[in-house]
Design a protein around this motif. Sequence first.
Motif, PDB file in Angstrom:
ATOM      1  N   VAL A 144       0.853  -1.181   0.000  1.00  0.00           N
ATOM      2  CA  VAL A 144       0.000   0.000   0.000  1.00  0.00           C
ATOM      3  C   VAL A 144       0.891   1.234   0.000  1.00  0.00           C
ATOM      4  O   VAL A 144       2.054   1.170   0.402  1.00  0.00           O
ATOM      5  N   THR A 145       0.363   2.336  -0.468  1.00  0.00           N
ATOM      6  CA  THR A 145       1.124   3.590  -0.472  1.00  0.00           C
ATOM      7  C   THR A 145       0.311   4.682   0.210  1.00  0.00           C
ATOM      8  O   THR A 145      -0.918   4.625   0.254  1.00  0.00           O
ATOM      9  N   PHE A 146       1.031   5.652   0.726  1.00  0.00           N
ATOM     10  CA  PHE A 146       0.422   6.831   1.311  1.00  0.00           C
ATOM     11  C   PHE A 146       1.060   8.047   0.648  1.00  0.00           C
ATOM     12  O   PHE A 146       2.274   8.078   0.455  1.00  0.00           O
ATOM     13  N   ASP A 147       0.254   9.041   0.331  1.00  0.00           N
ATOM     14  CA  ASP A 147       0.788  10.235  -0.308  1.00  0.00           C
ATOM     15  C   ASP A 147       1.799  10.947   0.583  1.00  0.00           C
ATOM     16  O   ASP A 147       2.689  11.645   0.089  1.00  0.00           O
ATOM     17  N   ASN A 148       1.691  10.748   1.897  1.00  0.00           N
ATOM     18  CA  ASN A 148       2.518  11.490   2.851  1.00  0.00           C
ATOM     19  C   ASN A 148       3.548  10.612   3.562  1.00  0.00           C
ATOM     20  O   ASN A 148       4.047  10.983   4.625  1.00  0.00           O
ATOM     21  N   ALA A 149       3.877   9.461   2.977  1.00  0.00           N
ATOM     22  CA  ALA A 149       4.843   8.567   3.635  1.00  0.00           C
ATOM     23  C   ALA A 149       5.802   7.959   2.617  1.00  0.00           C
ATOM     24  O   ALA A 149       5.375   7.445   1.578  1.00  0.00           O
ATOM     25  N   ARG A 150       7.086   8.003   2.927  1.00  0.00           N
ATOM     26  CA  ARG A 150       8.124   7.537   2.009  1.00  0.00           C
ATOM     27  C   ARG A 150       8.931   6.389   2.610  1.00  0.00           C
ATOM     28  O   ARG A 150       9.535   6.528   3.671  1.00  0.00           O
ATOM     29  N   PRO A 151       8.989   5.237   1.933  1.00  0.00           N
ATOM     30  CA  PRO A 151       9.854   4.147   2.396  1.00  0.00           C
ATOM     31  C   PRO A 151      11.313   4.427   2.000  1.00  0.00           C
ATOM     32  O   PRO A 151      11.582   4.874   0.889  1.00  0.00           O
ATOM     33  N   LEU A 152      12.227   4.159   2.911  1.00  0.00           N
ATOM     34  CA  LEU A 152      13.664   4.271   2.651  1.00  0.00           C
ATOM     35  C   LEU A 152      14.232   2.860   2.665  1.00  0.00           C
ATOM     36  O   LEU A 152      14.393   2.256   3.733  1.00  0.00           O
ATOM     37  N   LEU A 153      14.520   2.330   1.491  1.00  0.00           N
ATOM     38  CA  LEU A 153      14.855   0.919   1.339  1.00  0.00           C
ATOM     39  C   LEU A 153      16.276   0.747   0.810  1.00  0.00           C
ATOM     40  O   LEU A 153      16.845   1.661   0.207  1.00  0.00           O
ATOM     41  N   PHE A 154      16.827  -0.461   0.988  1.00  0.00           N
ATOM     42  CA  PHE A 154      18.207  -0.710   0.593  1.00  0.00           C
ATOM     43  C   PHE A 154      18.347  -2.126   0.038  1.00  0.00           C
ATOM     44  O   PHE A 154      17.964  -3.096   0.696  1.00  0.00           O
ATOM     45  N   ASN A 155      18.900  -2.209  -1.167  1.00  0.00           N
ATOM     46  CA  ASN A 155      19.151  -3.530  -1.746  1.00  0.00           C
ATOM     47  C   ASN A 155      20.528  -4.009  -1.287  1.00  0.00           C
ATOM     48  O   ASN A 155      21.490  -4.066  -2.065  1.00  0.00           O
ATOM     49  N   THR A 156      20.611  -4.349  -0.007  1.00  0.00           N
ATOM     50  CA  THR A 156      21.892  -4.748   0.579  1.00  0.00           C
ATOM     51  C   THR A 156      22.387  -6.092   0.061  1.00  0.00           C
ATOM     52  O   THR A 156      23.552  -6.434   0.268  1.00  0.00           O
ATOM     53  N   ALA A 157      21.527  -6.827  -0.638  1.00  0.00           N
ATOM     54  CA  ALA A 157      21.974  -8.096  -1.222  1.00  0.00           C
ATOM     55  C   ALA A 157      23.139  -7.853  -2.180  1.00  0.00           C
ATOM     56  O   ALA A 157      24.050  -8.688  -2.286  1.00  0.00           O
ATOM     57  N   GLU A 158      23.138  -6.710  -2.873  1.00  0.00           N
ATOM     58  CA  GLU A 158      24.201  -6.425  -3.838  1.00  0.00           C
ATOM     59  C   GLU A 158      25.560  -6.302  -3.157  1.00  0.00           C
ATOM     60  O   GLU A 158      26.551  -6.889  -3.607  1.00  0.00           O
ATOM     61  N   ALA A 159      25.625  -5.530  -2.075  1.00  0.00           N
ATOM     62  CA  ALA A 159      26.899  -5.362  -1.371  1.00  0.00           C
ATOM     63  C   ALA A 159      27.270  -6.612  -0.580  1.00  0.00           C
ATOM     64  O   ALA A 159      28.452  -6.955  -0.470  1.00  0.00           O
ATOM     65  N   SER A 160      26.269  -7.310  -0.047  1.00  0.00           N
ATOM     66  CA  SER A 160      26.543  -8.547   0.690  1.00  0.00           C
ATOM     67  C   SER A 160      27.069  -9.639  -0.234  1.00  0.00           C
ATOM     68  O   SER A 160      27.830 -10.511   0.190  1.00  0.00           O
TER      69      SER A 160
END
Length: 365
Positions: free
Chosen positions: A141-157
Amino acid sequence: MAIAACGQAPDAAPTESASTAAGGSSESTSATTADGDVNKDFLACLVSDAGGWDDKSFNQSAYEGLNQAVADLGIKSNTAESTQTSDFAPNVDSMIQGGCGLTIGVGFLLAEPIAEAAKNNPETEFALIDSSFTDASGNAVTFDNARPLLFNTAEASYLAGYVAAGTTKTGAVATFGGLPIPSVQIFMDGFADGVAKYNEEFGKDVKLIGWDKAEQKGTFAGTFDEISQGQTITEGFISQGADIIMPVAGPLANGAATAAKAHEGTMVVWVDSDGNQSAPEHKDVILTSVLKKIDASVADTVALAAKGQFTNEPYVGTLENGGVSLAPFYDFDSQVPQEVKDGVKKLEEQIIKGDLKVESPNAPK
């Protein structure tokens, strides 16, 4: 992730606004200036996962990002430090009542209270580190007033797993997590694939202990709070022959490092922050670190909000945009074979170009 306090607190403390400190007005101080102009009255706020701001890892990185934004923009800030999961919702609410224009939750476990707050406070902005938003059925789900901060750490791992497999003297490496949640398991997935890549490339059979990517099963401490669990688990891995261990468990990495120091030739791979800098007391056993630039994502999101340019578009850190990376080998540089260093450089270039896809069922969607 739920993170526990350890070590010394960061030197810089967030600036607390008079209204929040005194329990004053709950009117939001969201950015109202023309786009691009910083609202100096903007109040940016941060709620920690369980533990504290001095964990030398996850919470601390977010804390430093907020402090950097305050220093760069000249805005105001406030924080709420959680010590247990029951603190999350009240702490988020206290930030809203204190007039925060942007409230950031640190970690997957704050997903529910941040989502609830975003739904009930449409005029206020929110962000969540390490998780997107889902409904009760797990649908995005998305909210107009909320931002997810995500990281594809699989690449560095992936790169870390390759290095570990190419550097081990015993032919066995290991990894364990704090809790079995996506933001932990994604590290373990990448590490497993990196070990497999090294074995394939060099015809070796380096063993990985602690994680089965295909089955999504492995070793977990069941906590991010009890540092002694990190030491106990690591001791068990060492007894099974592992000489390089990657703990994905916040402060439990300190316990892992303690165990490594007691066994000559044993090393650890730090995660989230550059352990050589954030935990220098352990640098004599830290081979490298899988970096997740939480601080940069927080500073960027705060800046957008303070300039009236907030977006709900997810931030996804990758090798390509520098949101994740592999730290230098520092004092262990001479112990990493040149062919492994060359291989890491080549693999990183392939990942960035898109020629090599590092896949994980726990990757940001």
